[in-house]
Design a protein around this motif. Structure first.
Motif, PDB file in Angstrom:
ATOM      1  N   VAL A 185      -9.958 -32.534  94.570  1.00  0.00           N
ATOM      2  CA  VAL A 185      -9.253 -33.593  93.855  1.00  0.00           C
ATOM      3  C   VAL A 185      -9.445 -34.927  94.559  1.00  0.00           C
ATOM      4  CG1 VAL A 185      -7.004 -34.427  93.065  1.00  0.00           C
ATOM      5  CG2 VAL A 185      -7.552 -31.998  92.927  1.00  0.00           C
ATOM      6  N   ALA A 186      -9.363 -34.928  95.887  1.00  0.00           N
ATOM      7  CA  ALA A 186      -9.555 -36.157  96.645  1.00  0.00           C
ATOM      8  C   ALA A 186     -10.950 -36.724  96.419  1.00  0.00           C
ATOM      9  CB  ALA A 186      -9.314 -35.901  98.130  1.00  0.00           C
ATOM     10  N   SER A 187     -11.952 -35.865  96.397  1.00  0.00           N
ATOM     11  CA  SER A 187     -13.326 -36.317  96.134  1.00  0.00           C
ATOM     12  C   SER A 187     -13.451 -36.867  94.722  1.00  0.00           C
ATOM     13  CB  SER A 187     -14.310 -35.159  96.338  1.00  0.00           C
ATOM     14  OG  SER A 187     -14.316 -34.720  97.671  1.00  0.00           O
ATOM     15  N   ALA A 188     -12.850 -36.161  93.768  1.00  0.00           N
ATOM     16  CA  ALA A 188     -12.915 -36.599  92.374  1.00  0.00           C
ATOM     17  C   ALA A 188     -12.240 -37.946  92.192  1.00  0.00           C
ATOM     18  CB  ALA A 188     -12.269 -35.561  91.472  1.00  0.00           C
ATOM     19  N   ALA A 189     -11.135 -38.171  92.898  1.00  0.00           N
ATOM     20  CA  ALA A 189     -10.405 -39.434  92.769  1.00  0.00           C
ATOM     21  C   ALA A 189     -11.283 -40.611  93.161  1.00  0.00           C
ATOM     22  CB  ALA A 189      -9.146 -39.398  93.631  1.00  0.00           C
ATOM     23  N   GLY A 190     -12.092 -40.444  94.183  1.00  0.00           N
ATOM     24  CA  GLY A 190     -12.996 -41.516  94.568  1.00  0.00           C
ATOM     25  C   GLY A 190     -14.156 -41.665  93.611  1.00  0.00           C
ATOM     26  N   LEU A 191     -14.678 -40.558  93.128  1.00  0.00           N
ATOM     27  CA  LEU A 191     -15.868 -40.599  92.280  1.00  0.00           C
ATOM     28  C   LEU A 191     -15.598 -41.165  90.891  1.00  0.00           C
ATOM     29  CD1 LEU A 191     -17.517 -37.186  93.253  1.00  0.00           C
ATOM     30  CD2 LEU A 191     -18.413 -39.481  93.728  1.00  0.00           C
ATOM     31  N   VAL A 192     -14.410 -40.900  90.322  1.00  0.00           N
ATOM     32  CA  VAL A 192     -14.164 -41.412  88.971  1.00  0.00           C
ATOM     33  C   VAL A 192     -14.132 -42.934  88.953  1.00  0.00           C
ATOM     34  CG1 VAL A 192     -12.950 -39.346  88.164  1.00  0.00           C
ATOM     35  CG2 VAL A 192     -11.655 -41.204  89.216  1.00  0.00           C
ATOM     36  N   LEU A 193     -13.844 -43.544  90.096  1.00  0.00           N
ATOM     37  CA  LEU A 193     -13.839 -45.010  90.166  1.00  0.00           C
ATOM     38  C   LEU A 193     -15.240 -45.579  90.109  1.00  0.00           C
ATOM     39  CD1 LEU A 193     -11.150 -45.580  92.948  1.00  0.00           C
ATOM     40  CD2 LEU A 193     -10.931 -46.187  90.538  1.00  0.00           C
ATOM     41  N   THR A 194     -16.187 -44.873  90.693  1.00  0.00           N
ATOM     42  CA  THR A 194     -17.553 -45.393  90.786  1.00  0.00           C
ATOM     43  C   THR A 194     -18.517 -44.782  89.775  1.00  0.00           C
ATOM     44  OG1 THR A 194     -18.070 -43.740  92.488  1.00  0.00           O
ATOM     45  CG2 THR A 194     -17.278 -45.894  93.236  1.00  0.00           C
ATOM     46  N   SER A 195     -18.225 -43.549  89.341  1.00  0.00           N
ATOM     47  CA  SER A 195     -19.190 -42.835  88.501  1.00  0.00           C
ATOM     48  C   SER A 195     -18.643 -42.418  87.140  1.00  0.00           C
ATOM     49  CB  SER A 195     -19.681 -41.576  89.243  1.00  0.00           C
ATOM     50  OG  SER A 195     -20.202 -41.903  90.506  1.00  0.00           O
ATOM     51  N   GLY A 196     -17.357 -42.691  86.887  1.00  0.00           N
ATOM     52  CA  GLY A 196     -16.765 -42.261  85.641  1.00  0.00           C
ATOM     53  C   GLY A 196     -16.494 -40.761  85.637  1.00  0.00           C
ATOM     54  N   VAL A 197     -15.892 -40.276  84.561  1.00  0.00           N
ATOM     55  CA  VAL A 197     -15.521 -38.864  84.480  1.00  0.00           C
ATOM     56  C   VAL A 197     -16.756 -37.976  84.442  1.00  0.00           C
ATOM     57  CG1 VAL A 197     -14.271 -37.118  83.168  1.00  0.00           C
ATOM     58  CG2 VAL A 197     -13.381 -39.454  83.287  1.00  0.00           C
ATOM     59  N   SER A 250     -17.200 -28.822  85.072  1.00  0.00           N
ATOM     60  CA  SER A 250     -17.250 -29.390  83.738  1.00  0.00           C
ATOM     61  C   SER A 250     -16.265 -30.554  83.616  1.00  0.00           C
ATOM     62  CB  SER A 250     -16.914 -28.334  82.691  1.00  0.00           C
ATOM     63  OG  SER A 250     -15.543 -27.965  82.779  1.00  0.00           O
ATOM     64  N   GLU A 251     -16.515 -31.448  82.667  1.00  0.00           N
ATOM     65  CA  GLU A 251     -15.567 -32.545  82.440  1.00  0.00           C
ATOM     66  C   GLU A 251     -14.204 -31.995  82.028  1.00  0.00           C
ATOM     67  OE1 GLU A 251     -16.920 -35.934  80.137  1.00  0.00           O
ATOM     68  OE2 GLU A 251     -18.995 -35.272  80.423  1.00  0.00           O
ATOM     69  N   ARG A 252     -14.205 -30.941  81.236  1.00  0.00           N
ATOM     70  CA  ARG A 252     -12.947 -30.334  80.807  1.00  0.00           C
ATOM     71  C   ARG A 252     -12.162 -29.819  82.014  1.00  0.00           C
ATOM     72  NH1 ARG A 252     -12.293 -25.371  76.405  1.00  0.00           N
ATOM     73  NH2 ARG A 252     -10.018 -25.227  76.493  1.00  0.00           N
ATOM     74  N   HIS A 253     -12.869 -29.167  82.943  1.00  0.00           N
ATOM     75  CA  HIS A 253     -12.197 -28.655  84.141  1.00  0.00           C
ATOM     76  C   HIS A 253     -11.650 -29.808  84.977  1.00  0.00           C
ATOM     77  CE1 HIS A 253     -11.297 -26.048  87.530  1.00  0.00           C
ATOM     78  NE2 HIS A 253     -11.983 -26.854  88.325  1.00  0.00           N
ATOM     79  N   LEU A 254     -12.419 -30.874  85.098  1.00  0.00           N
ATOM     80  CA  LEU A 254     -11.986 -32.020  85.890  1.00  0.00           C
ATOM     81  C   LEU A 254     -10.740 -32.662  85.279  1.00  0.00           C
ATOM     82  CD1 LEU A 254     -12.483 -33.907  88.264  1.00  0.00           C
ATOM     83  CD2 LEU A 254     -13.994 -35.259  86.807  1.00  0.00           C
ATOM     84  N   ARG A 255     -10.719 -32.807  83.964  1.00  0.00           N
ATOM     85  CA  ARG A 255      -9.532 -33.383  83.309  1.00  0.00           C
ATOM     86  C   ARG A 255      -8.305 -32.498  83.517  1.00  0.00           C
ATOM     87  NH1 ARG A 255     -13.482 -34.425  79.137  1.00  0.00           N
ATOM     88  NH2 ARG A 255     -13.962 -36.666  79.067  1.00  0.00           N
ATOM     89  N   GLY A 256      -8.486 -31.186  83.389  1.00  0.00           N
ATOM     90  CA  GLY A 256      -7.368 -30.282  83.595  1.00  0.00           C
ATOM     91  C   GLY A 256      -6.867 -30.308  85.025  1.00  0.00           C
ATOM     92  N   LEU A 257      -7.789 -30.365  85.964  1.00  0.00           N
ATOM     93  CA  LEU A 257      -7.439 -30.421  87.381  1.00  0.00           C
ATOM     94  C   LEU A 257      -6.646 -31.677  87.697  1.00  0.00           C
ATOM     95  CD1 LEU A 257      -8.086 -28.848  90.053  1.00  0.00           C
ATOM     96  CD2 LEU A 257      -9.968 -30.454  90.372  1.00  0.00           C
ATOM     97  N   PHE A 258      -7.100 -32.784  87.165  1.00  0.00           N
ATOM     98  CA  PHE A 258      -6.400 -34.053  87.400  1.00  0.00           C
ATOM     99  C   PHE A 258      -5.006 -34.043  86.799  1.00  0.00           C
ATOM    100  CE2 PHE A 258      -7.718 -38.224  89.026  1.00  0.00           C
ATOM    101  CZ  PHE A 258      -8.794 -37.823  89.804  1.00  0.00           C
ATOM    102  N   GLY A 259      -4.911 -33.551  85.585  1.00  0.00           N
ATOM    103  CA  GLY A 259      -3.609 -33.532  84.928  1.00  0.00           C
ATOM    104  C   GLY A 259      -2.581 -32.754  85.721  1.00  0.00           C
ATOM    105  N   GLU A 260      -2.991 -31.616  86.286  1.00  0.00           N
ATOM    106  CA  GLU A 260      -2.068 -30.776  87.032  1.00  0.00           C
ATOM    107  C   GLU A 260      -1.773 -31.336  88.424  1.00  0.00           C
ATOM    108  OE1 GLU A 260      -0.373 -28.091  86.114  1.00  0.00           O
ATOM    109  OE2 GLU A 260      -1.144 -28.361  84.085  1.00  0.00           O
ATOM    110  N   ALA A 261      -2.804 -31.836  89.104  1.00  0.00           N
ATOM    111  CA  ALA A 261      -2.650 -32.208  90.511  1.00  0.00           C
ATOM    112  C   ALA A 261      -2.252 -33.660  90.735  1.00  0.00           C
ATOM    113  CB  ALA A 261      -3.958 -31.928  91.266  1.00  0.00           C
TER     114      ALA A 261
END
Length: 220
Positions: free
Chosen positions: A120-132, A142-153
């Protein structure tokens, strides 16, 4: 235990009576001890700026790292978005003052794996620079997994997380170097894109905010 290994930021804010206190948005979940109420609170992810009438007070803020809040607090982060909750309601005990808050948090962190929120910490940085899409590809999910992970965490969808975090950084910059430069540094399409998202989130244009021309403040 060094809390700095686990948290995004630890700070003390001091306020004086009179004027207006401006609080920007923040996608992080934050633990706060306020001297005025002498109580600890949880500030969930804040999607909009808020303005309060100034009071004489100080507060300790501990911004949790993305993905850590659910494990530390024992509740889903979605339920905390734009909410302020007494910490004792979640932990069942009062932590006392700032030292008690630090101690109680360190105790809860002692049983957690430091790598537990790494994705999640890695994803938080990457969505700022690379988008979802780019973040999902870099992390091999998958994008679906990433969205679900973010929503929960984190409590927010990754796209909204990125939007709120950019405005938070724009607020913190105060327009240093000019808003065109700030827009470029934070990944906005152009200055008008920054202005639109800043106004939608903070209720005023960036220039007005930097000059202290705030919307009407609510009682603190």
């Amino acid at each position: 235990m060094e809390l700095s290994e686990w948290v995004a930021d630890i700070a003390v804010e001091r306020f004086g009576a009179g004027g207006t206190q401006a609080h920007g948005p923040d996608p992080a979940t934050t633990l706060v001890f306020c001297s005025r109420s002498e109580e600890a609170f949880v500030l969930g992810p804040r999607t909009r700026g808020r303005y309060f009438a100034g009071v004489d007070a100080h507060r300790l803020l501990v911004r949790l790292r993305p993905g850590l809040a659910r494990a530390v607090l024992g509740v889903g982060v979605r339920s905390l978005v734009d909410e302020v909750v007494p910490l004792r309601e979640l932990w069942g005990v009062s932590v006392g003052g700032p030292a008690g808050l630090r101690s109680a948090l360190a105790s809860r962190l002692a049983d957690l794996d430091p790598r537990s929120d790494a994705l999640v910490a890695s994803a938080a940085g990457l969505v700022l620079t690379s988008g979802v899409a780019g973040a999902a590809a870099r992390l091999h999910v998958s994008e679906r997994h990433l969205r679900g992970l973010f929503g929960e965490a984190v409590g927010l969808p990754p796209k909204q997380y990125a939007r709120v975090e950019r405005v938070r950084r724009a607020v913190a910059s105060g327009g240093t170097g000019g808003w065109t430069r700030v827009a470029a540094e934070l990944g906005y399409y152009d200055q008008s894109h920054l202005h639109a998202e800043f106004r939608a989130t903070m209720g005023v244009a960036p220039g007005a905010f930097a000059a202290g021309r705030y919307p009407e403040a609510a009682p603190c």
